[in-house]
Write a protein that holds these residues in place. Structure first.
Motif, PDB file in Angstrom:
ATOM      1  N   VAL A 233      33.811 -40.378  -0.966  1.00  0.00           N
ATOM      2  CA  VAL A 233      33.826 -40.799  -2.361  1.00  0.00           C
ATOM      3  C   VAL A 233      35.228 -41.261  -2.732  1.00  0.00           C
ATOM      4  CG1 VAL A 233      33.450 -40.112  -4.752  1.00  0.00           C
ATOM      5  CG2 VAL A 233      32.010 -39.152  -2.942  1.00  0.00           C
ATOM      6  N   ALA A 234      35.364 -42.534  -3.062  1.00  0.00           N
ATOM      7  CA  ALA A 234      36.643 -43.044  -3.552  1.00  0.00           C
ATOM      8  C   ALA A 234      36.848 -42.537  -4.977  1.00  0.00           C
ATOM      9  CB  ALA A 234      36.659 -44.567  -3.517  1.00  0.00           C
ATOM     10  N   THR A 235      37.997 -41.937  -5.241  1.00  0.00           N
ATOM     11  CA  THR A 235      38.235 -41.306  -6.542  1.00  0.00           C
ATOM     12  C   THR A 235      38.018 -42.268  -7.701  1.00  0.00           C
ATOM     13  OG1 THR A 235      39.830 -39.781  -5.541  1.00  0.00           O
ATOM     14  CG2 THR A 235      39.936 -40.055  -7.928  1.00  0.00           C
ATOM     15  N   GLU A 236      38.451 -43.501  -7.553  1.00  0.00           N
ATOM     16  CA  GLU A 236      38.350 -44.459  -8.660  1.00  0.00           C
ATOM     17  C   GLU A 236      36.911 -44.819  -9.005  1.00  0.00           C
ATOM     18  OE1 GLU A 236      39.141 -46.836  -4.851  1.00  0.00           O
ATOM     19  OE2 GLU A 236      39.861 -44.984  -5.796  1.00  0.00           O
TER      20      GLU A 236
ATOM     21  N   LEU B 102      36.528 -38.755 -15.351  1.00  0.00           N
ATOM     22  CA  LEU B 102      37.715 -39.532 -15.008  1.00  0.00           C
ATOM     23  C   LEU B 102      38.002 -40.527 -16.120  1.00  0.00           C
ATOM     24  CD1 LEU B 102      39.838 -39.979 -12.777  1.00  0.00           C
ATOM     25  CD2 LEU B 102      38.338 -41.753 -11.832  1.00  0.00           C
ATOM     26  N   MET B 103      39.219 -40.465 -16.643  1.00  0.00           N
ATOM     27  CA  MET B 103      39.603 -41.315 -17.774  1.00  0.00           C
ATOM     28  C   MET B 103      40.021 -42.699 -17.282  1.00  0.00           C
ATOM     29  SD  MET B 103      41.748 -38.368 -19.828  1.00  0.00           S
ATOM     30  CE  MET B 103      42.125 -39.402 -21.245  1.00  0.00           C
ATOM     31  N   PRO B 104      40.036 -43.703 -18.165  1.00  0.00           N
ATOM     32  CA  PRO B 104      40.490 -45.045 -17.781  1.00  0.00           C
ATOM     33  C   PRO B 104      41.881 -44.972 -17.147  1.00  0.00           C
ATOM     34  CG  PRO B 104      39.494 -45.101 -19.953  1.00  0.00           C
ATOM     35  CD  PRO B 104      39.580 -43.655 -19.575  1.00  0.00           C
ATOM     36  N   GLY B 105      42.044 -45.712 -16.073  1.00  0.00           N
ATOM     37  CA  GLY B 105      43.297 -45.668 -15.329  1.00  0.00           C
ATOM     38  C   GLY B 105      43.136 -44.900 -14.032  1.00  0.00           C
ATOM     39  N   GLY B 106      42.131 -44.023 -13.983  1.00  0.00           N
ATOM     40  CA  GLY B 106      41.782 -43.355 -12.740  1.00  0.00           C
ATOM     41  C   GLY B 106      42.734 -42.280 -12.267  1.00  0.00           C
ATOM     42  N   LYS B 107      43.584 -41.743 -13.187  1.00  0.00           N
ATOM     43  CA  LYS B 107      44.530 -40.717 -12.754  1.00  0.00           C
ATOM     44  C   LYS B 107      44.413 -39.411 -13.523  1.00  0.00           C
ATOM     45  CE  LYS B 107      48.036 -43.915 -11.000  1.00  0.00           C
ATOM     46  NZ  LYS B 107      49.455 -44.365 -11.089  1.00  0.00           N
TER      47      LYS B 107
ATOM     48  N   LYS C 237      40.332 -35.603  -4.268  1.00  0.00           N
ATOM     49  CA  LYS C 237      40.872 -36.163  -3.026  1.00  0.00           C
ATOM     50  C   LYS C 237      40.163 -35.581  -1.798  1.00  0.00           C
ATOM     51  CE  LYS C 237      45.234 -37.182  -0.693  1.00  0.00           C
ATOM     52  NZ  LYS C 237      46.701 -37.008  -0.711  1.00  0.00           N
ATOM     53  N   LYS C 238      39.733 -34.324  -1.891  1.00  0.00           N
ATOM     54  CA  LYS C 238      39.020 -33.705  -0.760  1.00  0.00           C
ATOM     55  C   LYS C 238      37.713 -34.433  -0.461  1.00  0.00           C
ATOM     56  CE  LYS C 238      41.855 -30.196  -0.157  1.00  0.00           C
ATOM     57  NZ  LYS C 238      42.660 -30.023   1.098  1.00  0.00           N
TER      58      LYS C 238
ATOM     59  N   THR D 174      28.973 -25.227  -6.348  1.00  0.00           N
ATOM     60  CA  THR D 174      28.183 -26.447  -6.229  1.00  0.00           C
ATOM     61  C   THR D 174      28.982 -27.570  -6.883  1.00  0.00           C
ATOM     62  OG1 THR D 174      27.009 -25.976  -8.292  1.00  0.00           O
ATOM     63  CG2 THR D 174      25.968 -25.267  -6.257  1.00  0.00           C
ATOM     64  N   VAL D 175      28.940 -28.721  -6.249  1.00  0.00           N
ATOM     65  CA  VAL D 175      29.698 -29.877  -6.735  1.00  0.00           C
ATOM     66  C   VAL D 175      28.726 -31.039  -6.900  1.00  0.00           C
ATOM     67  CG1 VAL D 175      31.657 -31.423  -6.302  1.00  0.00           C
ATOM     68  CG2 VAL D 175      31.703 -29.060  -5.430  1.00  0.00           C
ATOM     69  N   THR D 176      28.744 -31.656  -8.082  1.00  0.00           N
ATOM     70  CA  THR D 176      27.903 -32.825  -8.339  1.00  0.00           C
ATOM     71  C   THR D 176      28.785 -33.948  -8.840  1.00  0.00           C
ATOM     72  OG1 THR D 176      26.034 -31.402  -8.927  1.00  0.00           O
ATOM     73  CG2 THR D 176      25.896 -33.717  -9.576  1.00  0.00           C
ATOM     74  N   VAL D 177      28.888 -34.994  -8.058  1.00  0.00           N
ATOM     75  CA  VAL D 177      29.723 -36.138  -8.408  1.00  0.00           C
ATOM     76  C   VAL D 177      28.821 -37.308  -8.784  1.00  0.00           C
ATOM     77  CG1 VAL D 177      31.490 -37.757  -7.614  1.00  0.00           C
ATOM     78  CG2 VAL D 177      31.548 -35.367  -6.859  1.00  0.00           C
ATOM     79  N   THR D 178      28.995 -37.818  -9.989  1.00  0.00           N
ATOM     80  CA  THR D 178      28.251 -38.992 -10.437  1.00  0.00           C
ATOM     81  C   THR D 178      29.188 -40.187 -10.409  1.00  0.00           C
ATOM     82  OG1 THR D 178      26.897 -37.605 -11.878  1.00  0.00           O
ATOM     83  CG2 THR D 178      26.863 -39.982 -12.295  1.00  0.00           C
ATOM     84  N   LEU D 179      28.781 -41.212  -9.671  1.00  0.00           N
ATOM     85  CA  LEU D 179      29.621 -42.398  -9.540  1.00  0.00           C
ATOM     86  C   LEU D 179      29.336 -43.377 -10.670  1.00  0.00           C
ATOM     87  CD1 LEU D 179      29.382 -42.973  -5.685  1.00  0.00           C
ATOM     88  CD2 LEU D 179      30.919 -41.487  -6.974  1.00  0.00           C
ATOM     89  N   ARG D 180      30.310 -44.203 -10.934  1.00  0.00           N
ATOM     90  CA  ARG D 180      30.151 -45.212 -11.979  1.00  0.00           C
ATOM     91  C   ARG D 180      29.080 -46.210 -11.554  1.00  0.00           C
ATOM     92  NH1 ARG D 180      34.256 -44.766 -15.543  1.00  0.00           N
ATOM     93  NH2 ARG D 180      36.132 -43.666 -14.837  1.00  0.00           N
ATOM     94  N   PRO D 181      28.178 -46.593 -12.465  1.00  0.00           N
ATOM     95  CA  PRO D 181      27.145 -47.585 -12.113  1.00  0.00           C
ATOM     96  C   PRO D 181      27.797 -48.902 -11.705  1.00  0.00           C
ATOM     97  CG  PRO D 181      26.633 -46.507 -14.190  1.00  0.00           C
ATOM     98  CD  PRO D 181      28.046 -46.121 -13.842  1.00  0.00           C
ATOM     99  N   GLN D 182      27.275 -49.477 -10.650  1.00  0.00           N
ATOM    100  CA  GLN D 182      27.789 -50.751 -10.156  1.00  0.00           C
ATOM    101  C   GLN D 182      26.748 -51.838 -10.374  1.00  0.00           C
ATOM    102  OE1 GLN D 182      30.973 -51.042  -8.918  1.00  0.00           O
ATOM    103  NE2 GLN D 182      31.138 -48.886  -9.525  1.00  0.00           N
ATOM    104  N   PRO D 183      27.176 -53.037 -10.791  1.00  0.00           N
ATOM    105  CA  PRO D 183      26.212 -54.128 -10.953  1.00  0.00           C
ATOM    106  C   PRO D 183      25.615 -54.512  -9.618  1.00  0.00           C
ATOM    107  CG  PRO D 183      28.461 -54.948 -11.100  1.00  0.00           C
ATOM    108  CD  PRO D 183      28.554 -53.457 -11.083  1.00  0.00           C
TER     109      PRO D 183
END
Length: 375
Positions: free
Chosen positions: A188-191, A209-214, A240-241, A267-276
């Motif tokens: 998973v890329a953090t951005e 994750l806020m705008p700017g990705g940091k 980063k892990k 438990t870890v659940t990561v939701t990625l940003r929707p991509q077109p």
């Protein structure tokens, strides 16, 4: 020249000729041309490969089962020893090519006593490999210690001859599941993260994750936590892990109580940003079109040993072991690690830090000494 001298010269010439003859014959045998060890080997006819690494206890070596068993399945290969987990085909091709090209010269030893010394005895070996053809013919050989010229010792089962063969044969015959598969179980890329939710016995937290990705914000925080500053470095370390999470071993595809996955440590659940959809990013008319967001899940169970946790991802039935040090940021998630103030309090040995604008009580001035009575 006297007769005696002539005799001595003749004897010397004969000795030189004899030495030359012996040296020539000996030299001819020492430069025996190389030959294929597995003559007639057909990589396409191989159906199964079983590889073992000798146990530390020599007495168990004869009865120990293989560490990995690879079987041809359709156009590829699977680890039948590990619930048919998919194998990286290129790695099998590397081993098969090494076997097909393996060349040897004259034996480096033939005595039974040398088998153990060179690590190619049936009860004392470095690696044991059995290659089975589609017709059921099995060929077993033992790979042992290093030999001269960067080679390794090798001996076919039921053969006294021990040869030196290229070390590529040994390096291609991996004895762990990890060596045969793609070890990445999450990437998973953090951005690309929209939210990362982590639940432990100490609490549940959803980081956005806020705008700017940091920097991150805390979603759905209770009133008492809204004003608290997040430890951004700790949250970024967790993210980063996940950029490339790799397995240590494949446990199998069936759960068991000892894995601790029913009552996980985290438990870890990561939701990625929707991509077109592909090809629509430049089309203004389709700017609102998007696919469903991808979700990556991770369940961290009990300790498998001192250095690894049992882990299951949401992409399949398989259970893995992963390094403890990699997963500790997730298992340690709680108020003491998520918030900056809590860490500062812990460092100072305080149960609570005074709020902003609140004065800490002043220490009373020491009492003045009593006057000494006059005599």
């Amino acid at each position: 020249m006297t007769k005696a001298n002539k005799i001595l010269v003749a004897v010397l010439v004969a000795q030189v000729a004899l030495v030359a003859l012996v040296y020539t014959r000996s030299g001819a045998s020492s430069v025996e041309p190389p030959r294929l060890l597995f003559a007639g080997f057909d990589a396409e006819d191989v159906a199964k490969i079983a590889i073992s690494e000798a146990p530390d206890d020599d007495a168990k070596a004869k009865n120990a089962g293989p560490d990995v068993v690879l079987s041809r399945k359709g156009e590829g290969w699977v680890l039948t020893s590990h619930a048919d987990y998919a194998v990286t085909t290129d790695k099998v091709d590397t081993l098969l090519t090494a076997l097909a090209q393996a060349k040897v010269r004259a034996p480096i030893a033939t005595s039974e006593s040398r088998r153990g010394q060179l690590g190619v005895d049936a009860a004392k070996f470095r690696k044991k490999v059995t290659v089975t053809t589609t017709g059921g013919k099995a060929t077993t050989f033992f790979i042992g210690e290093r030999a001269a010229g960067g080679n390794v010792a090798i001996r076919l089962d039921n053969d006294d001859a021990i040869y030196a063969v290229a070390s590529s044969v040994a390096s291609a015959a991996g004895t762990s599941a990890r060596t045969w598969v793609d070890p990445t179980i999450a990437e998973v890329a953090t951005e690309t993260i929209a939210t990362m939710a982590v639940t432990t016995p100490a609490g549940s937290y959803t980081f956005a994750l806020m705008p700017g990705g940091k920097k991150w914000s805390l979603e759905g925080a209770p009133e008492g936590d809204k004003a608290k500053a997040l430890d951004q470095a700790f949250i970024n370390r967790m993210a980063k892990k996940l950029t490339k999470l790799t397995l240590n071993d494949i446990v199998g595809a069936k759960d068991a109580p000892e894995y601790g996955l029913a009552a996980p440590l985290a438990t870890v659940t990561v939701t990625l940003r929707p991509q077109p959809p592909e090809g629509t990013a430049e089309d203004p008319a389709s700017a609102a079109v998007s696919v469903a967001p991808e979700v990556v899940t991770l369940t961290i169970g009990a300790l498998a040993d001192d250095r690894h946790y049992y882990v299951k991802t949401g992409t399949g039935p398989y259970i893995f072991t992963v390094l403890k040090s990699t997963l500790e940021p997730f298992t340690q998630t709680g108020p003491d690690t998520v918030f900056e103030a809590a860490k500062s309090d812990a460092k100072n040995g305080q149960s609570a830090k005074p709020g902003k604008g609140t004065k800490a009580p002043a220490h009373p001035a020491p009492a003045a000494p009593s006057p000494t009575p006059a005599h």
